[in-house]
Design a protein around this motif. Structure first.
Motif, PDB file in Angstrom:
ATOM      1  N   PRO B   8      38.750  22.123  44.155  1.00  0.00           N
ATOM      2  CA  PRO B   8      40.152  21.881  45.483  1.00  0.00           C
ATOM      3  C   PRO B   8      40.687  20.713  45.699  1.00  0.00           C
ATOM      4  O   PRO B   8      41.315  20.519  47.059  1.00  0.00           O
ATOM      5  N   GLU B   9      40.107  20.057  44.838  1.00  0.00           N
ATOM      6  CA  GLU B   9      40.925  18.043  45.507  1.00  0.00           C
ATOM      7  C   GLU B   9      42.018  18.070  45.299  1.00  0.00           C
ATOM      8  O   GLU B   9      42.381  17.193  46.129  1.00  0.00           O
ATOM      9  N   ARG B  11      44.465  20.164  46.735  1.00  0.00           N
ATOM     10  CA  ARG B  11      44.662  20.442  46.954  1.00  0.00           C
ATOM     11  C   ARG B  11      44.828  20.124  48.471  1.00  0.00           C
ATOM     12  O   ARG B  11      43.573  19.875  48.594  1.00  0.00           O
ATOM     13  N   VAL B  12      45.934  19.722  49.576  1.00  0.00           N
ATOM     14  CA  VAL B  12      45.847  19.747  50.531  1.00  0.00           C
ATOM     15  C   VAL B  12      45.949  20.586  51.703  1.00  0.00           C
ATOM     16  O   VAL B  12      46.138  21.014  51.469  1.00  0.00           O
ATOM     17  N   THR B  13      44.608  20.112  51.973  1.00  0.00           N
ATOM     18  CA  THR B  13      44.214  21.062  53.239  1.00  0.00           C
ATOM     19  C   THR B  13      44.337  20.595  54.246  1.00  0.00           C
ATOM     20  O   THR B  13      44.818  18.894  54.292  1.00  0.00           O
ATOM     21  N   HIS B  14      44.007  22.018  55.408  1.00  0.00           N
ATOM     22  CA  HIS B  14      43.659  20.906  56.695  1.00  0.00           C
ATOM     23  C   HIS B  14      43.189  19.901  57.362  1.00  0.00           C
ATOM     24  O   HIS B  14      43.224  18.853  57.678  1.00  0.00           O
ATOM     25  N   GLN B  15      41.722  19.563  56.022  1.00  0.00           N
ATOM     26  CA  GLN B  15      41.104  18.745  56.252  1.00  0.00           C
ATOM     27  C   GLN B  15      41.284  16.930  56.168  1.00  0.00           C
ATOM     28  O   GLN B  15      41.523  16.135  56.787  1.00  0.00           O
ATOM     29  N   TYR B  25      31.746  14.334  60.775  1.00  0.00           N
ATOM     30  CA  TYR B  25      32.397  15.218  59.578  1.00  0.00           C
ATOM     31  C   TYR B  25      31.335  15.032  58.789  1.00  0.00           C
ATOM     32  O   TYR B  25      31.053  16.124  57.464  1.00  0.00           O
TER      33      TYR B  25
END
Lengths: 290, 313
Positions: B8-9, B11-15, B25
Motif C-alpha cells: 500500500p505504501e 500507491r498514491v491514495t486519497h489519504q 488521523y
C-alpha cells in the motif's frame, strides 16, 4: 463442468480394460471404506463403552451389545463434575474468544493494510515474531502475570491470551490487501470515513477469510488444554479438555465414565461440524494452497 | 494467500490527496490498532520478554529470583534429561511424520481418482476422515488409551483373534511412544489428506493425459508428475507437522504423562515438570527458548532447502 470431465474420463477407462478398471475401483472403495471404518470405530466404541454396566467394562472378550446397557456412567459423570456447566463454559468461551479475535484482528488488519503510519512495517514484524512463539514459551510467565493480578482460576484468565491473534491479523491483512482500492476510493467520494469503509466495504468483501479464521479460532479454543491446565483449578471454571482430563485422573480404571465424558464432549462439536463441514474442509484445504 | 497485491505504501491514495487532520488521523489509527495491540502486548509480548528474563534466573515461583546469567542454558545443554527430552521428541516426529504423510497421501490418491459422479459419497468420506481432526486432543488420547488398554483393550483382543499376543502399549517403555504416535497419526490423517487432496486437484489433468499418451506407466506418472507437482503441499505438511511435532504435549500428558520410566518425556512435558513439579521456572524458561531456537532453525533450514525439491507451478 466437473461432471462432464468425469464422464469423458470414465469412457477412456472402459475402453482400455473394463474388467481391470472395475476390479481396481472395487479395491479402491474397499480400502477407502476400511479406512473410514478405522476413523469411525473409536467413536463407536466410546459410545458402546459408555453404556456398558461398570462391572462389565473390563471384561474380556469385549461385548459389542452390552447386556443391561444403562446410562449410569453419565449419571456418575454428572455427580462428579458439573459437566453441563463445563460444556457451557467451553461453548461460550469458544464463541467469545472467536468473536474477540475476529474484531481485534480485522481492525488491526485494516490499519496494517490501509492506514499508513510511521513504524508500521516494524510493528508488523513484531506481530510476525509473536506468531512464531511456541505456546510453551509463554505459559509460565503468563501464569506468573495472572497470579500477580490475582486472576488465577477466573474466566478472564482463560480468555485473556486469546483476545488478540497475530495469526488473525496476518491472515486478514492478506485478504484486505486483495480488496481493490478503487472500492475505498468510491466510498470516499460518497463521503465515507475509515470506519464506514471498514464496516460496509472491506468487511463484507473479506467474509470468506473471516469465516476461515473463525473456524480456526473456535477449534483452537475448544481444544485448548495446556493453558487451562495451568490456570484453572476449580471445576466450575473448567473447559471440556481439562474437565475430561480431571475425570480421567479420578476414574483411572472406570472407562465407562471416562468414555461417557468423551461422548458428551464430542457431540456439540459434531453437531456444529455437520452444518459447517463443507466450509471447514474448504478452509483447511485452502490453507495449504499458497 | 497470495502476496500479489502491491504494498500500500507505494500507491498514491486519497489519504495523501486529502490533508490529514493530524491528531484526528492518529486517533483513527489508534482506534483500529489498539484493541489488538494492547492485549497482544499484555498477554504475548510481555510474557515473551518475561520468559527471557526468567531464563537468566533461578526461581521457584515463590521466593526471590536469583540471577544466574546463562547458567540455566549451560546446565541444560549438558543435562542428560534435556537430551533425552529432545531425543524422545525427535523419535515422536520420526514415527509420526512418515506415517501420517504416507497414510494421508494414499488416501488422497484413492479419493482423488474416484470418479466425480460419486461426489456426495466422496464428500461424506472426506467428512468422516476429517472427524478426528476436529475432535479435541484430550478426547482422542483418552479413546486411544482405552482402545490400547493392555488387559481389556479391544485392540489387544482383536490381535488375540489372530493369535498375536498384543504388547503392553502405553504401559511398556518400548511401546509407549509408538502408542502416542499411533493416536497422533490417526487424529491428523484427515488433515494431511485434505491438504494433499487440494494439492492433487490443482494439478492440471493435461499433464497426466500427455504422459499417458506417451506410454508412461502409472508408477512413472506418479513419480515424475504427481510427486513433484505435489511438492508445495508436501512442503506445507512437513513444515506444519514439524512445528507442531516439536511442541507435542496434550496426547503425551494424557496417555503416558511422560512415562513409563520417562520413556515419553518430551520437551514440553519437561518444561511443565520443571516449572510445576521441581519449582525451577528459570530452567523451564531457558528450555522453552532452546525449543524455540530449535524450531526456528529447523524451519529456516526447510525454507532455505525448499528450492532443492519444491517445484512451484
Amino acid at each position: 463442468m466437473g461432471k462432464a470431465r468425469g464422464r469423458i474420463r470414465g469412457e477412456t477407462r472402459t475402453s482400455i480394460g473394463a474388467r481391470r478398471a472395475v476390479l481396481g475401483q472395487i479395491a479402491r472403495y474397499l480400502l477407502v471404506g476400511l479406512g473410514a471404518l478405522a476413523m469411525l470405530f473409536p467413536f463407536g466404541w466410546a459410545v458402546i463403552t459408555s453404556i456398558t454396566p461398570s462391572d462389565a467394562v473390563l471384561a474380556v472378550p469385549p461385548d459389542f451389545t452390552p447386556e443391561g446397557a444403562s446410562l449410569d456412567a453419565y449419571g456418575k459423570l454428572l455427580e462428579t463434575l458439573p459437566f453441563w456447566r463445563i460444556v457451557l463454559n467451553s461453548a461460550w468461551i469458544g464463541a467469545a474468544s472467536t468473536m474477540l479475535q475476529l474484531i481485534t484482528s480485522a481492525m488491526a488488519a485494516y490499519a496494517f493494510a490501509r492506514l499508513p503510519f510511521p513504524g508500521r512495517g516494524a510493528l508488523f514484524a513484531v506481530y510476525l515474531t509473536t506468531l512464531m512463539m511456541p505456546l510453551p514459551v509463554l505459559v509460565v510467565p503468563l501464569f506468573i502475570e495472572m497470579r500477580t493480578f490475582g486472576l488465577v482460576d477466573t474466566y478472564f484468565a482463560l480468555l485473556a491470551p486469546t483476545i488478540a491473534s497475530a495469526f488473525g491479523v496476518f491472515l486478514l491483512r492478506q485478504a484486505i490487501n486483495q480488496v481493490p482500492r478503487e472500492f475505498d476510493e468510491a466510498a470516499v467520494l460518497d463521503g465515507a470515513g475509515h470506519f464506514r469503509i471498514f464496516l460496509y466495504v472491506v468487511l463484507p468483501l473479506i467474509r470468506p477469510a473471516l469465516a476461515t479464521f473463525a473456524i480456526f479460532g473456535f477449534m483452537a479454543s475448544w481444544n485448548s488444554y495446556l493453558w487451562p491446565l495451568i490456570i484453572i483449578k476449580s471445576p466450575e471454571f473448567m473447559t471440556l479438555p481439562l474437565g475430561l482430563a480431571t475425570l480421567h485422573g479420578q476414574f483411572t480404571t472406570q472407562w465407562d465414565v471416562v468414555m461417557a465424558g468423551s461422548v458428551i464432549s464430542v457431540v456439540p462439536i459434531l453437531i456444529l461440524y455437520v452444518f459447517a463441514q463443507k466450509h471447514v474442509i474448504a478452509s483447511v484445504a485452502q490453507s495449504g494452497l499458497k | 494467500m497470495t502476496l500479489t497485491a502491491a504494498p500500500p505504501e507505494e500507491r498514491v491514495t486519497h489519504q495523501r490527496a486529502r490533508p490529514r487532520k493530524g491528531w484526528r488521523y492518529a486517533g483513527t489509527v489508534a482506534v483500529f490498532l489498539l484493541p489488538s495491540l494492547v492485549p497482544l502486548t499484555l498477554y504475548t509480548i510481555i510474557p515473551m520478554l518475561g520468559s527471557l528474563w526468567t531464563s537468566l534466573h533461578e526461581w521457584d515461583l515463590i521466593t526471590e529470583m536469583r540471577w544466574v546469567g546463562l547458567g540455566n542454558y549451560i546446565e541444560l545443554i549438558g543435562d542428560p534429561g534435556t537430551r533425552a527430552a529432545f531425543l524422545h521428541t525427535l523419535s515422536f516426529i520420526a514415527g509420526y511424520l512418515p506415517l501420517v504423510y504416507a497414510g494421508g497421501l494414499g488416501l488422497a490418491l484413492l479419493l482423488n481418482r474416484a470418479p466425480r459422479s460419486t461426489g456426495s459419497g466422496r464428500s461424506l468420506l472426506r467428512g468422516i476422515y476429517f472427524l478426528p481432526v476436529i475432535t479435541s486432543w484430550v478426547v482422542v488420547a483418552l479413546m486411544w488409551k482405552w482402545l490400547l488398554n493392555p488387559a481389556s483393550g479391544i485392540v489387544n483382543w482383536a490381535l488375540g483373534l489372530f493369535g498375536i499376543s498384543g504388547p503392553g502399549w502405553w504401559t511398556d517403555p518400548a511401546w509407549a511412544m509408538p502408542s502416542v504416535i499411533l493416536a497422533s497419526a490417526w487424529k491428523d490423517l484427515g488433515f494431511v489428506m485434505i491438504i494433499l487432496l487440494a494439492g492433487l486437484q490443482a494439478i492440471p489433468r493435461e499433464y497426466q493425459e500427455a504422459a499417458m499418451v506417451d506410454g508412461a506407466t502409472a508408477w512413472r506418472r506418479f513419480r515424475h508428475i504427481t510427486l513433484p507437482l505435489l511438492s508445495p503441499s508436501t512442503f506445507f505438511v512437513v513444515v506444519i507437522s514439524l512445528i507442531n511435532g516439536f511442541q507435542v504435549f496434550d496426547q503425551v500428558k494424557i496417555m503416558t504423562n511422560g512415562g513409563p520410566g520417562g520413556a515419553t518425556q518430551v520437551v514440553v512435558s519437561q518444561i511443565y515438570d520443571l516449572t510445576f513439579r521441581y519449582g525451577r521456572a528459570g530452567a523451564a524458561s531457558a528450555l522453552s527458548w532452546l525449543l524455540f531456537a530449535v524450531v526456528l532453525i529447523v524451519t529456516i533450514i526447510q525454507i532455505r532447502g525448499q528450492k532443492r525439491w519444491v517445484t512451484y507451478g
